[in-house]
Design an enzyme around this catalytic site. Structure first.
Site, PDB file in Angstrom:
ATOM      1  CE  LYS A  58      47.430  31.569  46.950  1.00  0.00           C
ATOM      2  NZ  LYS A  58      46.020  31.449  46.672  1.00  0.00           N
ATOM      3  CG  ASP A 104      41.582  28.080  42.391  1.00  0.00           C
ATOM      4  OD1 ASP A 104      40.950  27.006  42.377  1.00  0.00           O
ATOM      5  OD2 ASP A 104      42.617  28.238  43.069  1.00  0.00           O
ATOM      6  N   GLY A 140      48.391  30.046  56.118  1.00  0.00           N
ATOM      7  CA  GLY A 140      48.011  28.750  55.552  1.00  0.00           C
ATOM      8  C   GLY A 140      49.011  28.345  54.504  1.00  0.00           C
TER       9      GLY A 140
END
Lengths: 854, 206
Positions: free
Chosen positions: A108, A201, A85
């Site tokens: 990430k 988050d 993603g």
């Protein structure tokens, strides 16, 4: 400009001034008779909506987006497979880790704009806390580091799931099932909060659901990531955009009021997620596309939607639960996620929830808040009047300002250049003094202009207005820039004043200049007789055949070590001379300097291979745990003697040399075990170690020197034996002692059965020395070596030092030897532990070396 | 791009550049009055200066660090100008600097493409900075072409792009250089971005 372009441009710009929703109607009305023109304008409007960050970063900066990575690239110990993603923060890859264990991870990679070293440092600081979390619904964050190009990355447990809202929507889950699923999220977040970890988050894409044995299971991902990415100006990225996801952000977080962000901020975000999960909509319409100010305004002022307006079945209990989570004031929300969870349990059990309709107290609080806004507005009006008066002053100031900018800029550049020179300047011998003197003179000159720059700063403030919070506001960006420039320079110059080398570059350069000037007088000159004795002694020692040792500036001979028969030397620049204990061993105290051992030249077989038929246990350079990278076994001959530190560099020594202690495990940071400055320094990058040592005329050992020293004549995998049991009492390793602490969660493998008494690193020299008289070589902390990970095959070695050149076998860097928290096989004398480039960790330190000078 | 490619730029003698060019003030003034020769001479000076600075900085930077065009242009200005100040000249200077930066970057992108085409199999050790820029360089040539088209249609908004994107100027600084209002520059910027975005998207689609 031709007519056509002018018309298109005019319409485009007019449309842009309208709210997005009205633009289409506007275009249709104005281009009624010209379909092509309408199409052109629509195209531009669409491109505008799409242009986002396009061209916003100047050309001469690294590419945004995927940080130049592609599938099959290696990032640290991970090989990228495919993109999972792409989001605002960067790209998430599916990657495979090859060593020390094989597993798939989600990697990430953060996009440019972040200060990588600080991100990684913040993550490292948080790592222990994260390790305390152990919950099935919390995905583990394994590791943080930087890619070869310097982008920060996080390696996390790979979770093959979908966002909780999508999962529920696709399966059309009934209300009760949604609430039950959400309670799993609550349980995970609750666990984290109990361990002192905030998420910061929380949003559906970080709450993944996958099915295990047919039942949905939640995993919360990204714990610790937001905190590591947070800049010093909390919640803002360096480009001034909000970090995180405005849609799910609490008002206090959007306000960057770090002090105000606590577990109830996460609770607010959970409230937004639950709202979306139950209604399919957000309680307040904000989006990442809006500016910081707009987001903040909406979060503070806009009343959340009523859940029952969107879905009638929510009227009553759940509506009150949501409203309670979404209160603007943290004090009005549930006190904890546990309370929220308990209310959801009550709802599912058909009992009344505790969150009732908004209380009168809350109404009053809201009235006071409005009142406060009015007070601030009044103050702003007064400030604006002041600004009007300042306008006339501004005209006269303008001409002066141009010159001011240039002077400020030029002094700023001089200052930065002087600081760079200081950072690179050696201070090991009297020959290093002139450069330091020049830097001192430059800094002194600059400091002499401090008052002038202070005056310029005051001038730059003319025309600025001050708001109620003391913040300055300028009429134009140019003025704000001028002010910033002047302020930065004044701050930089003010930092020069003062006598503390930890904070003042001028004090530091004076200290180093003095040390350089004195380096010979205090060592070779004051101890000439001792140096003559060393020379005579070495002439009688066959191991040093042909070596004629000149006195070495910066070192003072101590004594011939009774066990190793090797000379040892004190390095005064790094601290005091060591004392002896009752057993005639050196005592390394917090203020003790480095002790070097002069190792003889010698030859040895480097590396190891796995056994083949016919090999017997204990054969030299044969080791069932050997990896290919540790071979082929090859003969290495070091023709020059060299100095190697008897101990790992201590925190006290680093503190004296660099005026900081970067260690992860140090006094006051880790209360679980006592620490002091006798412990080895760690959490330092190889580059930082190399730079600090180079300035002192020291260096990292070459990999061959390190293995030569670790073997001390042995061909066996663990030096003392071919298997590890001999290390009991000789090295501080990952042993049973760690199981006694609550850090056992961090243990990556099975610890040794024995208990060495030190769950973390020990003060240096607590364990037995090897035959060269060196302590902690195979344990305590791993140690950086000079070269990159070069493949042995086809490489060449410089004869004197064993410095290797050849092809890189992998990216990153090598740390040798085991540590208190690394798998046992890393404590083998041949193990080449590779770490990502630029990385640092609480298990890696340094053992300084020094060449023999003519 | 390999380090070898930069070698000629790295070795620009830095001491030469610390001396202010005595002509620059005069040249900038003449350029401001519309003297084409003066403009060409300024352009040459600035181009050489920036090229040298960019090369030296690239060689000195540790991998992963980025070079900001703004810093580069400001430094070139300080070096060429020495200490004295002539503020009006600065606007002209930035115009030239933006064009110079564009040329330097486009040249680099071109030579890199040539290099890749010429010997695709040769493995060049890439420095961190180069890898980070790979993506940008591919798009840079297309952007340069689109910008050339925009220059034909709307010179002013193209100029804003040159200042913003290639010299790294803020809206406010660009407004000062162009002698326009902040709001006007912002509108030109919006239009140019949308126009270029559209042109590039259409170029990619066709």
């Amino acid at each position: 400009m031709n007519e056509r372009t002018a018309a298109t441009k005019g319409l485009f710009l007019e449309a842009l001034d309208l709210p997005a929703a009205e633009r289409e109607a506007f275009v249709r009305a104005r281009c009624a008779d010209d379909a092509a023109l309408a199409e052109e304008v629509r195209g531009l409007l669409a491109a505008h909506a799409d242009s986002g960050e396009f061209l916003e970063a100047p050309a001469y900066a690294p590419a945004r987006g995927r940080a130049g990575l592609a599938a099959d690239d290696e990032v640290g110990p991970y090989r990228l497979q495919r993109v999972l993603g792409e989001g605002g923060m960067g790209v998430v890859w599916l990657a495979r880790q090859g060593a020390p264990l094989v597993r798939e991870v989600a990697l990430k990679v953060i996009k440019p704009g972040m200060d990588t070293a600080r991100v990684v440092a913040r993550f490292e600081a948080e790592r222990q806390t994260l390790a305390l979390m152990s919950h099935d619904a919390i995905a583990r964050v394994y590791d943080a580091g930087s890619t070869a190009d310097g982008y920060p990355y996080f390696a996390m447990e790979f979770v093959d799931g979908e966002a909780i809202t999508e999962y529920a929507a696709k399966r059309e889950l009934p209300l009760a099932a949604r609430v039950a699923l959400f309670r799993e999220v609550c349980a995970a977040v609750r666990h984290a909060h109990q361990k002192g970890v905030l998420h910061r988050d929380l949003k559906p894409s970080n709450l993944l659901v996958r099915e295990v044995d047919g039942a949905p299971r939640v995993k919360v991902i990204d714990f610790g990531v937001a905190k590591a990415l947070a800049s010093d100006e909390v919640g803002l990225t360096q480009s001034g955009t909000l970090l995180g996801t405005p849609e799910y952000m609490s008002p206090e977080q959007a306000d960057q009021a770090e002090a105000a962000v606590d577990t109830r901020s996460d609770l607010y975000s959970l409230g937004v997620v639950l709202f979306e999960l139950l209604t399919g909509a957000l309680p307040i319409d904000v989006s990442s596309r809006e500016g910081v100010g707009e987001v903040r305004r909406k979060l503070f002022e806009q009343r959340p939607r009523r859940a029952s307006d969107l879905r009638a079945s929510l009227r009553g209990d759940l509506e009150h639960v949501l409203a309670r989570c979404l209160e603007k004031e943290p004090d009005e929300r549930y006190a904890s996620v546990a309370e929220l969870d308990a209310d959801l349990a009550r709802f599912l059990a058909g009992e009344p929830v505790l969150a009732g309709p908004r209380s009168r107290r809350a109404e009053l609080a809201r009235f006071l808040r409005r009142h406060r806004v009015a007070v601030v507005l009044t103050l702003l009006v007064v400030a604006a009047l002041g600004a009007a008066l300042a306008v006339s002053l501004r005209q006269t100031g303008r001409a002066l300002r141009a010159e001011t900018d240039l002077l400020s800029l030029s002094d700023q550049l001089s200052l930065e250049r002087a600081l760079e020179r200081l950072a690179a300047a050696p201070w090991a011998t009297p020959a290093d003094e002139p450069e330091l003197a020049a830097v001192e003179a430059e800094l002194t000159t600059l400091l002499g202009r401090l008052d002038a720059h202070r005056a310029r700063l005051d001038a730059a403030r003319v025309g600025a207005t001050t708001d109620a919070d003391g913040g300055l506001h300028f009429a134009s960006d140019a003025q704000a820039w001028q002010h910033r420039l002047a302020a930065r320079l004044v701050r930089g110059l003010e930092a020069l004043a003062g006598d503390d080398p930890a904070h003042s570059a001028l004090a530091l350069v004076r200290e180093r200049r003095h040390a350089a000037a004195q380096s010979a007088a205090l060592t070779t000159e004051a101890h000439a007789a001792a140096w003559a004795e060393v020379r005579r002694s070495l002439a009688r020692d066959q191991r040093f055949d042909g070596v004629d040792l000149a006195p070495q500036v910066g070192l003072v001979p101590l004594d011939l070590d009774a066990e190793s028969g090797l000379w040892e030397f004190w390095h005064p620049q790094s601290g005091a001379a060591p004392d002896r204990d009752d057993d005639e061993r050196w005592i390394v105290d917090e203020d003790t300097g480095l002790v070097f051992v002069l190792l003889p030249p010698g030859a040895f077989d480097m590396g190891a291979r796995r056994p083949v038929q016919g090999d017997a246990p204990g054969d030299a350079n044969v080791d069932p745990d050997a990896e290919d990278f540790e071979g082929p076994v090859h003969r290495v001959e070091l023709t020059a003697p060299f100095f190697l530190s008897k101990y790992e560099l201590t925190q006290g020594q680093w503190l004296r040399l660099e005026h900081a202690n970067p260690s992860q495990y140090q006094y006051g940071v880790d209360a679980r075990i006592p620490h002091d400055l006798r412990h080895p320094v760690e959490n330092v990058t190889k580059a930082a170690c190399a730079a600090a040592l180079t300035r002192l005329g020291l260096s990292l050992p070459t990999e061959a020197q390190w293995e030569y020293a670790a073997r001390a004549g042995s061909g066996l995998a663990y030096g003392c034996d071919w298997q590890p049991l001999c290390l009991e009492g000789r090295e501080n390793l990952m042993d049973a002692s760690i199981l006694r602490t609550n850090l056992r969660a961090m243990v990556p493998g099975l610890p040794l059965r024995w208990d060495d008494g030190y769950p973390m690193h020990a003060p240096v020299g607590r364990f037995a020395p090897n035959p060269f008289g060196l302590h902690d070589v195979l344990g305590n902390v791993a140690e950086w070596v000079l070269e990159a990970p070069i493949t042995y095959a086809g490489s060449t070695l410089e004869p004197a030092t064993g410095l290797r050149t050849g092809e890189l076998g992998t990216s990153g860097e090598i740390a040798r030897g085991g540590a208190f928290l690394s798998p046992l096989i890393t404590a083998r004398v041949t193990s080449r532990n590779t770490t990502p480039a630029g990385s640092f960790a609480g298990i890696t330190g340094v053992r300084p070396a020094r060449a023999v000078r003519e | 791009m390999s380090e070898a490619l930069f070698r000629d730029k790295v070795e620009v003698p830095l001491d030469r550049m610390t001396d202010a060019d005595p002509d620059l003030d005069r040249l900038l003034a003449e350029m401001g009055r519309g003297d084409a020769d003066a403009a060409a001479r300024v352009w040459e000076l600035v181009y050489e200066e920036l090229r040298g600075l960019a090369g030296a900085r690239l060689a000195a930077l540790p991998p992963g660090q980025t070079l900001q065009s703004t810093a580069l242009v400001n430094e070139a200005w300080l070096k060429l100008r020495g200490g004295a100040a002539s503020w009006e000249g600065r606007a002209h200077f930035f115009g030239a600097a933006a064009r110079a930066m564009r040329n330097i970057l486009v040249d680099r992108a071109r030579s890199r493409q040539r290099e890749l085409r010429g010997d695709a199999r040769r493995r060049v050790p890439l420095t961190g900075l180069d890898v980070a820029e790979l993506g940008a360089e591919d798009g840079l040539l297309e952007l340069d072409r689109a910008l050339a088209q925009l220059e034909q249609l709307d010179a002013r908004s193209a100029k804003v792009v040159q200042l913003r994107y290639f010299a790294g100027l803020t809206i406010a600084e660009a407004a000062e250089v162009l002698g326009l209002s902040h709001a006007t520059v912002e509108r030109e910027w919006s239009f140019a971005k949308a126009w270029l975005r559209k042109a590039l998207d259409e170029g990619a689609a066709s």
